[in-house]
Enzyme design. Structure first.
Site, PDB file in Angstrom:
ATOM      1  N   CYS A   1      31.584   7.981  47.144  1.00  0.00           N
ATOM      2  CA  CYS A   1      30.440   8.733  46.626  1.00  0.00           C
ATOM      3  C   CYS A   1      30.515  10.193  47.027  1.00  0.00           C
ATOM      4  CB  CYS A   1      29.159   8.137  47.165  1.00  0.00           C
ATOM      5  SG  CYS A   1      29.084   6.342  46.985  1.00  0.00           S
TER       6      CYS A   1
ATOM      7  N   GLY B   1      31.537   6.325  51.750  1.00  0.00           N
ATOM      8  CA  GLY B   1      32.512   5.571  52.532  1.00  0.00           C
ATOM      9  C   GLY B   1      32.247   4.094  52.399  1.00  0.00           C
TER      10      GLY B   1
ATOM     11  N   CYS C   1      41.639  10.542  54.757  1.00  0.00           N
ATOM     12  CA  CYS C   1      42.163   9.809  53.583  1.00  0.00           C
ATOM     13  C   CYS C   1      43.116  10.679  52.761  1.00  0.00           C
ATOM     14  CB  CYS C   1      40.998   9.366  52.710  1.00  0.00           C
ATOM     15  SG  CYS C   1      41.510   8.772  51.083  1.00  0.00           S
TER      16      CYS C   1
ATOM     17  N   ASP D   1      51.785  11.875  36.630  1.00  0.00           N
ATOM     18  CA  ASP D   1      50.444  11.429  37.035  1.00  0.00           C
ATOM     19  C   ASP D   1      50.411  11.341  38.557  1.00  0.00           C
ATOM     20  OD1 ASP D   1      47.824  10.755  36.805  1.00  0.00           O
ATOM     21  OD2 ASP D   1      48.139   8.934  35.630  1.00  0.00           O
ATOM     22  N   ASP D   2      49.185  11.287  39.093  1.00  0.00           N
ATOM     23  CA  ASP D   2      49.073  11.300  40.557  1.00  0.00           C
ATOM     24  C   ASP D   2      49.358   9.932  41.173  1.00  0.00           C
ATOM     25  OD1 ASP D   2      46.199   9.959  41.199  1.00  0.00           O
ATOM     26  OD2 ASP D   2      46.253  10.945  39.265  1.00  0.00           O
TER      27      ASP D   2
ATOM     28  N   CYS E   1      42.565  -0.471  49.535  1.00  0.00           N
ATOM     29  CA  CYS E   1      41.775   0.389  50.419  1.00  0.00           C
ATOM     30  C   CYS E   1      40.500  -0.352  50.802  1.00  0.00           C
ATOM     31  CB  CYS E   1      41.399   1.679  49.700  1.00  0.00           C
ATOM     32  SG  CYS E   1      40.297   2.710  50.693  1.00  0.00           S
TER      33      CYS E   1
ATOM     34  N   CYS F   1      47.021   2.716  52.247  1.00  0.00           N
ATOM     35  CA  CYS F   1      47.331   2.131  50.930  1.00  0.00           C
ATOM     36  C   CYS F   1      48.800   2.353  50.575  1.00  0.00           C
ATOM     37  CB  CYS F   1      46.399   2.675  49.855  1.00  0.00           C
ATOM     38  SG  CYS F   1      46.263   4.457  49.840  1.00  0.00           S
TER      39      CYS F   1
HETATM   40  P1  AMP Z   1      46.679   2.597  36.014  1.00  0.00           P
HETATM   41  O1  AMP Z   1      47.884   2.966  35.217  1.00  0.00           O
HETATM   42  O2  AMP Z   1      45.783   1.667  35.254  1.00  0.00           O
HETATM   43  O3  AMP Z   1      47.040   2.100  37.348  1.00  0.00           O
HETATM   44  O4  AMP Z   1      45.795   3.912  36.216  1.00  0.00           O
HETATM   45  C1  AMP Z   1      46.363   5.031  36.813  1.00  0.00           C
HETATM   46  C2  AMP Z   1      45.357   6.131  36.739  1.00  0.00           C
HETATM   47  O5  AMP Z   1      44.210   5.840  37.548  1.00  0.00           O
HETATM   48  C3  AMP Z   1      45.926   7.440  37.244  1.00  0.00           C
HETATM   49  O6  AMP Z   1      45.750   8.390  36.224  1.00  0.00           O
HETATM   50  C4  AMP Z   1      45.073   7.802  38.439  1.00  0.00           C
HETATM   51  O7  AMP Z   1      44.763   9.163  38.398  1.00  0.00           O
HETATM   52  C5  AMP Z   1      43.833   6.972  38.280  1.00  0.00           C
HETATM   53  N1  AMP Z   1      43.276   6.540  39.583  1.00  0.00           N
HETATM   54  C6  AMP Z   1      43.903   6.347  40.739  1.00  0.00           C
HETATM   55  N2  AMP Z   1      43.058   5.912  41.700  1.00  0.00           N
HETATM   56  C7  AMP Z   1      41.843   5.852  41.160  1.00  0.00           C
HETATM   57  C8  AMP Z   1      40.539   5.508  41.640  1.00  0.00           C
HETATM   58  N3  AMP Z   1      40.329   5.113  42.880  1.00  0.00           N
HETATM   59  N4  AMP Z   1      39.512   5.596  40.769  1.00  0.00           N
HETATM   60  C9  AMP Z   1      39.717   5.970  39.500  1.00  0.00           C
HETATM   61  N5  AMP Z   1      40.922   6.303  38.984  1.00  0.00           N
HETATM   62  C10 AMP Z   1      41.981   6.247  39.797  1.00  0.00           C
HETATM   63 FE1  SF4 Z   2      42.425   6.725  51.502  1.00  0.00          FE
HETATM   64 FE2  SF4 Z   2      44.323   4.937  51.021  1.00  0.00          FE
HETATM   65 FE3  SF4 Z   2      43.272   5.170  53.472  1.00  0.00          FE
HETATM   66 FE4  SF4 Z   2      41.825   4.190  51.471  1.00  0.00          FE
HETATM   67  S1  SF4 Z   2      43.661   3.266  52.377  1.00  0.00           S
HETATM   68  S2  SF4 Z   2      41.160   5.676  52.983  1.00  0.00           S
HETATM   69  S3  SF4 Z   2      42.550   5.380  49.727  1.00  0.00           S
HETATM   70  S4  SF4 Z   2      44.487   6.700  52.342  1.00  0.00           S
END
Ligand code: AMP
Ligand code: SF4
Length: 462
Positions: A5, A108, A241, A350-351, A387, A441
């Site tokens: 949040c 959290g 995190c 992508d991240d 997580c 994670c």
């Molecule tokens: P997927 O391919 O379905 O695993 O989705 C990957 C996408 O989810 C990536 O674009 C990430 O930026 C996004 N993502 C990663 N972690 C989260 C999260 N905790 N909440 C929402 N989106 C996330």
């Molecule tokens: Fe962040 Fe990953 Fe640790 Fe959860 S497990 S607090 S997402 S680093």
């Protein structure tokens, strides 16, 4: 309940009402939660609260903000991912205690909340919702300590997990971070006011200057005499995190002196060094992949182009609870620019990949739009573990990287190649000592021990 949040509070030393500024602050923190929003304000004798389901601008209007008079105010935006998207869980939580009425907002996740809740139920306490925050509020209310601040510390000493909390009383604003400092929280200054916020991007929107981050295990009290603080408990190591840097925080935020955008840009640069590939263009999955894609393009000298357009009026698809909405979500959210990708060898950045559902659909979209080759690059290491501290990714059974090798994931995604950033270079990109980050994670080392019952819920394999 898993909650990730945003919290935002203002103590105004003049009599001006800061509720509207809190509204703007929450607006800037909207990326941290889109299910519900709320603001509580104190005028010195009464605490009033308005909260509702939906986005900040759906919950509030001029009339509801005007009703929140008083020189202290506290706001919250929330998302849950397990389906309990109900008004009873919206925050701030307001309760009457023998210390007076208090409002509490929490970012959290507690890992021992079931045990704490059961203890309270045994003592005859009943709950209206299912959130951890209500448990914390009830524990404070039932503390035996004489002094309110001691009651907070006494309560927190029983809480395990991640908590960045702001509490509002009729004349004080109190901010605390858990002993490991898992979730962010910072302090800002505005003409005649002090501000507490999850992220600095929300300080910027109200014109506040960043003062400093709240430290791990610190309690900060703001009242008419100003700000005082002490360490209430410090863990052996700080464990911020890393996922806030990878995905969650806004790129224009600064955490402990590190700009999130710059960290992501460096992740992209290292990714290009680690996983080069011959291609015609680098593109991002908007918006989370953009800074890393810029870094990848800068390092590889391959032009950065936009290949996907995001509908701005849709929230993060991941946040929607059901798989069905998630599947539909990608097309609702993203559309390829066919002329930009047609006939090209494309690198998509992508991240992270969590379940793989979105990524697989994106690879398909780009291929269907006419790309000759599709190479996927991820600016963080494989997400192997769930997580428990408030960013609800998935159970281990749902995490694709926990179940398939990198080459198996590549096949599932139907990508021509796939490369993840190494943990070593992720840490270098953030220039934060690895030992002071939570990396659980990614590497399975949980900084706060996870109770077995909870592990068995989330760690099972299919
Ligand atoms: P997927 O391919 O379905 O695993 O989705 C990957 C996408 O989810 C990536 O674009 C990430 O930026 C996004 N993502 C990663 N972690 C989260 C999260 N905790 N909440 C929402 N989106 C996330
Ligand atoms: Fe962040 Fe990953 Fe640790 Fe959860 S497990 S607090 S997402 S680093």
């Amino acid at each position: 309940m898993k909650e990730a949040c945003g919290v935002f509070g203002i103590y105004n030393f003049s009599q001006d009402s800061p509720a509207k500024s809190v509204y703007y602050g929450l607006f800037a923190l909207q990326h941290r939660g889109q299910e519900s929003a709320g603001i509580a304000a104190s005028n010195g004798s009464d605490i009033k609260c308005h909260k509702g389901m939906g986005l900040v601008n759906q919950v509030f209007n001029e009339v509801s903000l005007r009703a929140l008079a008083g020189n202290l105010a506290l706001g919250h935006v929330r998302y849950s991912t397990t389906g309990m998207s109900i008004l009873e869980n919206a925050q701030p939580i307001v309760i009457d205690t023998r210390y007076g009425t208090i409002a509490l907002a929490h970012n959290g996740n507690l890992i021992n909340s079931v045990a704490l809740r059961n203890d309270l139920k045994d003592k005859g306490i009943s709950f209206v919702g299912t959130s951890d925050s209500e448990v914390i509020a009830a524990m404070i209310a039932t503390s035996k300590k004489e002094n309110f601040e001691d009651a907070i510390v006494d309560t927190l000493a029983h809480c395990r997990g991640a908590f960045s909390i702001i509490i509002l009383t009729k004349d004080k604003l109190i901010a605390v971070r858990d002993p490991s400092g898992i979730r962010p929280l910072c302090i800002g200054k505005l003409d005649n006011a002090l501000v507490i916020s999850s992220e600095t991007c929300a300080l910027d929107i109200v014109g506040a200057q960043f003062v400093r981050d709240v430290s791990n295990g610190e309690i900060v009290v703001i009242d008419k005499d100003g700000l005082r603080s002490k360490t209430w408990e410090r863990a052996e190591r700080e464990a911020f995190c890393v996922f806030e840097f990878i995905y969650f925080a806004r790129p224009d935020s600064v955490i402990s002196g590190r700009n999130v955008y710059e960290a992501r840009f460096h992740m992209g640069k290292y990714l290009a060094k680690e996983h080069p590939v011959e291609a015609d263009m680098v593109m991002a999955v908007p918006e989370s992949g953009v800074p890393a894609a810029m870094g990848y393009a800068a390092e590889s000298k391959i032009p950065y182009e936009e290949g996907l357009i995001k509908n701005r009026y849709i929230g993060r698809t991941f946040i929607q609870p059901s798989q069905e909405i998630r599947d539909l979500g990608v097309r609702l959210k993203l559309n390829p620019i066919r002329d930009a990708v047609r006939g090209k060898k494309v690198i998509i950045i992508d991240d992270s990949i969590i379940r793989g559902t979105t990524s697989r659909q994106i690879v398909r979209l780009i291929r269907e739009a006419g790309a000759r080759e599709v190479h996927m690059r991820i600016s963080s290491p494989p997400n192997l573990n769930p997580c428990f501290y408030g960013i609800d990714t998935a159970t281990k059974a749902e995490l694709i990287a926990a179940n398939l090798s990198v080459s198996g994931i590549r096949k599932y995604l139907e990508a021509d190649s796939l490369g993840y950033l190494s943990l070593k270079n992720l840490i270098k990109s953030i220039s934060w000592p690895g030992k002071n980050l939570c990396l659980a994670c990614l590497n399975g080392q949980y900084p706060v021990k996870i109770p077995e019952r909870l592990q068995s819920l989330k760690l099972f394999f299919k």
